[in-house]
Design a protein around this motif. Structure first.
Motif, PDB file in Angstrom:
ATOM      1  N   GLY A 180       0.823  -1.200   0.000  1.00  0.00           N
ATOM      2  CA  GLY A 180       0.000   0.000   0.000  1.00  0.00           C
ATOM      3  C   GLY A 180       0.852   1.243   0.000  1.00  0.00           C
ATOM      4  O   GLY A 180       2.071   1.177  -0.154  1.00  0.00           O
ATOM      5  N   ALA A 181       0.181   2.385   0.167  1.00  0.00           N
ATOM      6  CA  ALA A 181       0.885   3.654   0.224  1.00  0.00           C
ATOM      7  C   ALA A 181       0.917   4.108   1.675  1.00  0.00           C
ATOM      8  O   ALA A 181      -0.040   3.903   2.415  1.00  0.00           O
ATOM      9  CB  ALA A 181       0.172   4.694  -0.637  1.00  0.00           C
ATOM     10  N   VAL A 192       0.178   6.648   3.956  1.00  0.00           N
ATOM     11  CA  VAL A 192      -0.661   7.841   3.822  1.00  0.00           C
ATOM     12  C   VAL A 192      -0.606   8.722   5.063  1.00  0.00           C
ATOM     13  O   VAL A 192      -1.183   9.801   5.093  1.00  0.00           O
ATOM     14  CB  VAL A 192      -2.139   7.480   3.545  1.00  0.00           C
ATOM     15  N   VAL A 212       0.640   4.780   8.729  1.00  0.00           N
ATOM     16  CA  VAL A 212      -0.504   4.034   8.222  1.00  0.00           C
ATOM     17  C   VAL A 212      -0.221   3.636   6.784  1.00  0.00           C
ATOM     18  O   VAL A 212       0.090   4.483   5.943  1.00  0.00           O
ATOM     19  CB  VAL A 212      -1.797   4.877   8.282  1.00  0.00           C
ATOM     20  N   ASP A 257      -1.832   2.072   3.538  1.00  0.00           N
ATOM     21  CA  ASP A 257      -3.221   2.034   3.098  1.00  0.00           C
ATOM     22  C   ASP A 257      -3.265   1.469   1.683  1.00  0.00           C
ATOM     23  O   ASP A 257      -2.570   1.952   0.796  1.00  0.00           O
ATOM     24  CB  ASP A 257      -3.739   3.484   3.132  1.00  0.00           C
ATOM     25  N   ASP A 258      -4.077   0.428   1.463  1.00  0.00           N
ATOM     26  CA  ASP A 258      -4.166  -0.143   0.112  1.00  0.00           C
ATOM     27  C   ASP A 258      -5.443   0.291  -0.600  1.00  0.00           C
ATOM     28  O   ASP A 258      -5.814  -0.270  -1.631  1.00  0.00           O
ATOM     29  CB  ASP A 258      -4.064  -1.677   0.165  1.00  0.00           C
ATOM     30  N   GLY A 259      -6.123   1.287  -0.046  1.00  0.00           N
ATOM     31  CA  GLY A 259      -7.339   1.782  -0.688  1.00  0.00           C
ATOM     32  C   GLY A 259      -8.585   1.089  -0.170  1.00  0.00           C
ATOM     33  O   GLY A 259      -9.697   1.559  -0.374  1.00  0.00           O
ATOM     34  N   VAL A 260      -8.409  -0.058   0.487  1.00  0.00           N
ATOM     35  CA  VAL A 260      -9.539  -0.787   1.043  1.00  0.00           C
ATOM     36  C   VAL A 260      -9.415  -0.869   2.560  1.00  0.00           C
ATOM     37  O   VAL A 260     -10.385  -0.704   3.291  1.00  0.00           O
ATOM     38  CB  VAL A 260      -9.633  -2.206   0.424  1.00  0.00           C
ATOM     39  N   HIS A 261      -8.175  -1.114   3.033  1.00  0.00           N
ATOM     40  CA  HIS A 261      -7.931  -1.135   4.466  1.00  0.00           C
ATOM     41  C   HIS A 261      -6.756  -0.231   4.802  1.00  0.00           C
ATOM     42  O   HIS A 261      -5.792  -0.166   4.056  1.00  0.00           O
ATOM     43  CB  HIS A 261      -7.600  -2.555   4.943  1.00  0.00           C
ATOM     44  N   ALA A 262      -6.873   0.428   5.939  1.00  0.00           N
ATOM     45  CA  ALA A 262      -5.771   1.232   6.445  1.00  0.00           C
ATOM     46  C   ALA A 262      -5.157   0.462   7.599  1.00  0.00           C
ATOM     47  O   ALA A 262      -5.859   0.081   8.523  1.00  0.00           O
ATOM     48  CB  ALA A 262      -6.283   2.591   6.914  1.00  0.00           C
ATOM     49  N   GLY A 276       3.313   9.111   1.028  1.00  0.00           N
ATOM     50  CA  GLY A 276       2.689   9.042  -0.290  1.00  0.00           C
ATOM     51  C   GLY A 276       3.344   8.037  -1.219  1.00  0.00           C
ATOM     52  O   GLY A 276       2.969   7.945  -2.378  1.00  0.00           O
ATOM     53  N   ARG A 277       4.311   7.279  -0.722  1.00  0.00           N
ATOM     54  CA  ARG A 277       4.989   6.302  -1.589  1.00  0.00           C
ATOM     55  C   ARG A 277       4.497   4.894  -1.300  1.00  0.00           C
ATOM     56  O   ARG A 277       3.988   4.617  -0.227  1.00  0.00           O
ATOM     57  CB  ARG A 277       6.488   6.391  -1.386  1.00  0.00           C
ATOM     58  N   TYR A 278       4.710   4.051  -2.294  1.00  0.00           N
ATOM     59  CA  TYR A 278       4.188   2.681  -2.212  1.00  0.00           C
ATOM     60  C   TYR A 278       5.231   1.718  -1.666  1.00  0.00           C
ATOM     61  O   TYR A 278       6.377   1.732  -2.114  1.00  0.00           O
ATOM     62  CB  TYR A 278       3.753   2.204  -3.599  1.00  0.00           C
ATOM     63  N   ILE A 318       7.726  -0.481  -3.698  1.00  0.00           N
ATOM     64  CA  ILE A 318       7.146  -1.188  -4.839  1.00  0.00           C
ATOM     65  C   ILE A 318       7.662  -0.517  -6.109  1.00  0.00           C
ATOM     66  O   ILE A 318       7.734   0.713  -6.182  1.00  0.00           O
ATOM     67  CB  ILE A 318       5.607  -1.125  -4.766  1.00  0.00           C
ATOM     68  N   PRO A 343     -10.103   4.016   5.152  1.00  0.00           N
ATOM     69  CA  PRO A 343      -9.075   3.921   4.110  1.00  0.00           C
ATOM     70  C   PRO A 343      -9.164   5.092   3.152  1.00  0.00           C
ATOM     71  O   PRO A 343     -10.213   5.716   3.000  1.00  0.00           O
ATOM     72  CB  PRO A 343      -9.411   2.612   3.404  1.00  0.00           C
ATOM     73  N   ALA A 344      -8.033   5.394   2.517  1.00  0.00           N
ATOM     74  CA  ALA A 344      -7.995   6.462   1.520  1.00  0.00           C
ATOM     75  C   ALA A 344      -8.313   5.836   0.170  1.00  0.00           C
ATOM     76  O   ALA A 344      -7.535   5.064  -0.360  1.00  0.00           O
ATOM     77  CB  ALA A 344      -6.612   7.120   1.512  1.00  0.00           C
ATOM     78  N   ARG A 345      -9.485   6.144  -0.372  1.00  0.00           N
ATOM     79  CA  ARG A 345      -9.898   5.546  -1.644  1.00  0.00           C
ATOM     80  C   ARG A 345      -9.080   6.114  -2.783  1.00  0.00           C
ATOM     81  O   ARG A 345      -8.646   7.276  -2.746  1.00  0.00           O
ATOM     82  CB  ARG A 345     -11.386   5.818  -1.894  1.00  0.00           C
ATOM     83  N   ARG A 346      -8.899   5.273  -3.819  1.00  0.00           N
ATOM     84  CA  ARG A 346      -8.180   5.722  -5.018  1.00  0.00           C
ATOM     85  C   ARG A 346      -9.237   6.095  -6.052  1.00  0.00           C
ATOM     86  O   ARG A 346     -10.096   5.282  -6.376  1.00  0.00           O
ATOM     87  CB  ARG A 346      -7.315   4.602  -5.575  1.00  0.00           C
ATOM     88  N   PHE A 400      -6.736   9.317  -1.704  1.00  0.00           N
ATOM     89  CA  PHE A 400      -5.294   9.429  -1.916  1.00  0.00           C
ATOM     90  C   PHE A 400      -5.081   9.664  -3.400  1.00  0.00           C
ATOM     91  O   PHE A 400      -5.553   8.872  -4.224  1.00  0.00           O
ATOM     92  CB  PHE A 400      -4.622   8.125  -1.466  1.00  0.00           C
ATOM     93  N   ALA A 424       1.956  13.761  -3.781  1.00  0.00           N
ATOM     94  CA  ALA A 424       0.996  12.791  -3.245  1.00  0.00           C
ATOM     95  C   ALA A 424       0.162  13.533  -2.225  1.00  0.00           C
ATOM     96  O   ALA A 424       0.699  14.249  -1.381  1.00  0.00           O
ATOM     97  CB  ALA A 424       1.726  11.627  -2.579  1.00  0.00           C
ATOM     98  N   VAL A 478      -3.089  13.276   0.573  1.00  0.00           N
ATOM     99  CA  VAL A 478      -4.110  12.554   1.312  1.00  0.00           C
ATOM    100  C   VAL A 478      -5.075  13.602   1.829  1.00  0.00           C
ATOM    101  O   VAL A 478      -4.643  14.611   2.397  1.00  0.00           O
ATOM    102  CB  VAL A 478      -3.509  11.779   2.503  1.00  0.00           C
ATOM    103  N   THR A 520       6.209   7.025  -8.631  1.00  0.00           N
ATOM    104  CA  THR A 520       5.100   6.943  -7.681  1.00  0.00           C
ATOM    105  C   THR A 520       3.798   7.344  -8.383  1.00  0.00           C
ATOM    106  O   THR A 520       2.746   6.748  -8.162  1.00  0.00           O
ATOM    107  CB  THR A 520       5.360   7.860  -6.466  1.00  0.00           C
TER     108      THR A 520
END
Lengths: 411, 188
Positions: free
Chosen positions: A270-271, A273, A318, A320-325, A370-372, A392, B11-14, B51, B105, B107, B136
């Protein structure tokens, strides 16, 4: 279940004890409770049986479901069952209150359960290592684990012979609150946190790890670090959703061989965040075994002002993969690699820069926010303790796969 | 209300800019003053945090008493309008330091506004912002493409997506096209 069936059952129970109950009377009492007072049938049966048992002056009448005289396996006992079991007393523990005659663990080949015998019923004392038949005991729940209650209505009979008993070993990942036997390796030996504690640490087998505690008690020995033990009949407690093993009820015997401990590592992509406060360069309390984070004024919540602190680097963030933090915690080595700065360099910068330790926080944040990343580590208390964290990288194959999935015409 | 111990961070949605731009429906989950506010994204998921990674093309300081910064962040599909005010001092100062153009980036929380003329605008209130690199940005496009496709695959099967259907009349194929076009702009 009709009331006449229940009536029949109650009558038989009383007749078995030599009373001659009036069936009509039983049924009318049941009817009154169920129909007039809205009592459920089970509870009505219990009440009427109890009342009549007193009236006819008989004892030992099971007042529950129909199966109370049928022999049950300990593994299958569930709260609110009235049961008859046969088992071996595998542990006796000191009663915590004068109203308790005996507490301990009784086991059969299927499993084991904690029991408590109440003093009011004047139960005969059971002896360690012998088999007993317990009729009409009640299973209830105590601290989230099943517990067998031996009350005035329970009949206790010593079995004629004491059969040998081999405890069934449970994988650590499948332990439930109650009693459990494990074959495990001592993988960590922690500083004890209490005067009454003899030892605490971490046990592991192929399926996972669990915290253990041994309280100070006569005849209890410490476990050797890195040794493998068969631990029979330890108490499995649950606290805040996590299990731990108390070994005071247990017998532990060193075993041969080694165990490849499953670290239940998990991997998250994830990123990053969020970089939380308390990340970057921190000061730790130098008192041995404390290691708490000091405030800016070098204040430790336990040991007060500590000018001789140690510096450390960490990151609370944190992922975060967009679904879970997911909360992640990185220790010094991981942070050093990730942020490209060593602890020594960080201390050097902090001591010469007007922003001090904040400068390190900002530098690390600006490098990683903000990085993956792919983080792997073990999960503890809802937080991933990161053992390794790798950026990643862009995979052209993934782009191609996604283009296919989006399914437009080729550009 | 969930007890504190089971609190889970949202979570932070994409989401791509062109999808966020279409967002119109906002609701509060619960009666409490502090209950979170969500928007329903057209591809069918609630969100109170997003995000995004894109290029900061413009930055402006505004206001006299209450200083705040506005900025434009561009992705392959359109523009995000971001803002950071004195209620987010950290974010505001971070934004103040970044000179466009730069890959950033972000958030933040999506916010809906209705202008006096009756137009509905979506902006992103920044929680944190940092300068990143091109790689990124590319990873984010892949990530956002994947998440968007996942939402489209589940479209019609979740409560949030049925709500989105009702509010927006979403045409999944349109969004697949947007995803495809966004991916096509990433250089191999």
């Amino acid at each position: 279940m009709t009331l006449s069936e229940v009536t029949e059952r109650i009558s038989r129970k009383l007749e078995a004890k030599g009373a001659q109950p009036d069936r009509q009377k039983i049924e009318s009492r049941l009817r009154r409770l169920v129909e007039e007072f809205g009592v459920n049938v089970d509870e009505a049966e219990r009440t009427v049986t109890g009342d009549l048992a007193r009236e006819y002056n008989v004892t030992g009448v099971g007042t529950g479901g129909s199966s109370s005289t049928e022999l049950r396996q300990i593994r299958d006992l569930a709260p609110n069952d009235w049961v008859t079991i046969e088992g071996k007393i595998v542990a006796l523990t000191p009663p915590v209150s004068p109203s308790i005659a005996q507490t301990g663990i009784i086991a059969d080949s299927s499993g084991a359960i904690r029991f408590v015998a109440w003093a009011r019923g004047n139960p005969p004392a059971m002896e360690y290592g012998h088999w007993y038949r317990l009729e009409s005991a009640v299973v209830d729940e105590y601290k989230g684990a099943p517990n067998l209650k031996i009350h005035s209505g329970t009949t206790i009979a010593r079995a004629e012979e004491d059969a040998p008993l081999l405890p069934s070993i449970t994988p650590i990942a499948e332990l439930k609150p109650g009693v459990g036997s494990v074959r495990a390796k001592v993988i960590q030996d922690w500083e004890v946190s209490h005067d009454r504690m003899l030892q605490t640490g971490l046990l592991g087998d192929e399926t996972g790890t669990i915290k253990f505690v041994i309280w100070k008690e006569e005849g209890k020995d410490r476990l050797e670090l890195d040794a493998v033990y068969n631990v029979y009949y330890a108490t499995v407690d649950e606290y805040n959703g996590r299990l731990s093993l108390a070994l005071n009820t247990a017998m532990y015997i060193p075993d041969e061989g080694d165990i490849e401990v499953g670290r239940n590592e998990s991997e998250t992509r994830g990123a990053l965040v969020h970089i939380g406060p308390g990340s970057g360069l921190i000061k730790r309390c130098p008192v041995e075994g404390c290691n708490r984070t000091l405030s800016r004024q070098n204040y430790c919540p336990v040991h007060e002002i500590q000018p001789e602190f140690r510096y450390d680097l960490r990151l609370k963030g944190v992922l975060d993969d967009g679904v879970h933090a997911k909360n992640v915690l990185m220790q010094r080595e991981v942070v050093e690699r990730l942020a490209g700065i060593t602890l020594e360099e960080a201390v050097g910068i902090a001591e010469t820069n007007p922003l001090g330790m904040d400068e390190i926080f900002y530098r690390i944040r600006n490098t990683v926010l903000g990085r993956y990343y792919t983080c792997s580590g073990s999960e503890f208390d809802g937080r991933l303790l990161v053992n390794s964290c790798t950026p990643i990288v862009f995979e052209p194959a993934e782009l191609a796969a996604l283009l296919n999935r989006a399914g437009g015409e080729p550009a | 209300m969930k007890p504190q111990s089971t609190f889970e961070r949202e979570p932070a949605r994409r989401v791509f800019a062109s999808e966020l731009r279409e967002t119109r429906y906002q609701f509060k989950d619960g009666e409490d003053e502090k209950s979170p506010t969500y928007v329903i994204l057209p591809t069918g998921i609630r969100s109170n945090r997003i995000f995004v990674v894109g290029t900061l093309t413009e930055k402006q300081r505004q206001g006299d008493q209450n200083i705040f910064y506005r900025g434009r962040v561009v992705d392959p599909t359109g523009t995000f309008f971001i803002m950071a005010g004195s209620y987010q001092p950290e974010a505001m100062q971070q934004l103040a330091r970044i000179e466009p153009p730069a890959f950033v980036a972000v958030v933040g929380k999506p916010n809906l506004y209705t202008t006096p003329e009756g137009n509905c605008l979506v902006s992103v209130r920044v929680e944190s912002i940092a300068v990143v690199d091109r790689e990124t940005r590319d990873l984010w496009v892949l990530d956002t493409a994947r998440e968007t496709l996942d939402r489209l695959d589940a479209f019609g099967t979740t409560d949030d997506s049925r709500k989105a259907q009702e509010e927006y009349g979403t045409q999944p194929d349109l969004y697949r096209k947007i995803v495809y076009d966004a991916l096509s702009q990433v250089q191999l």
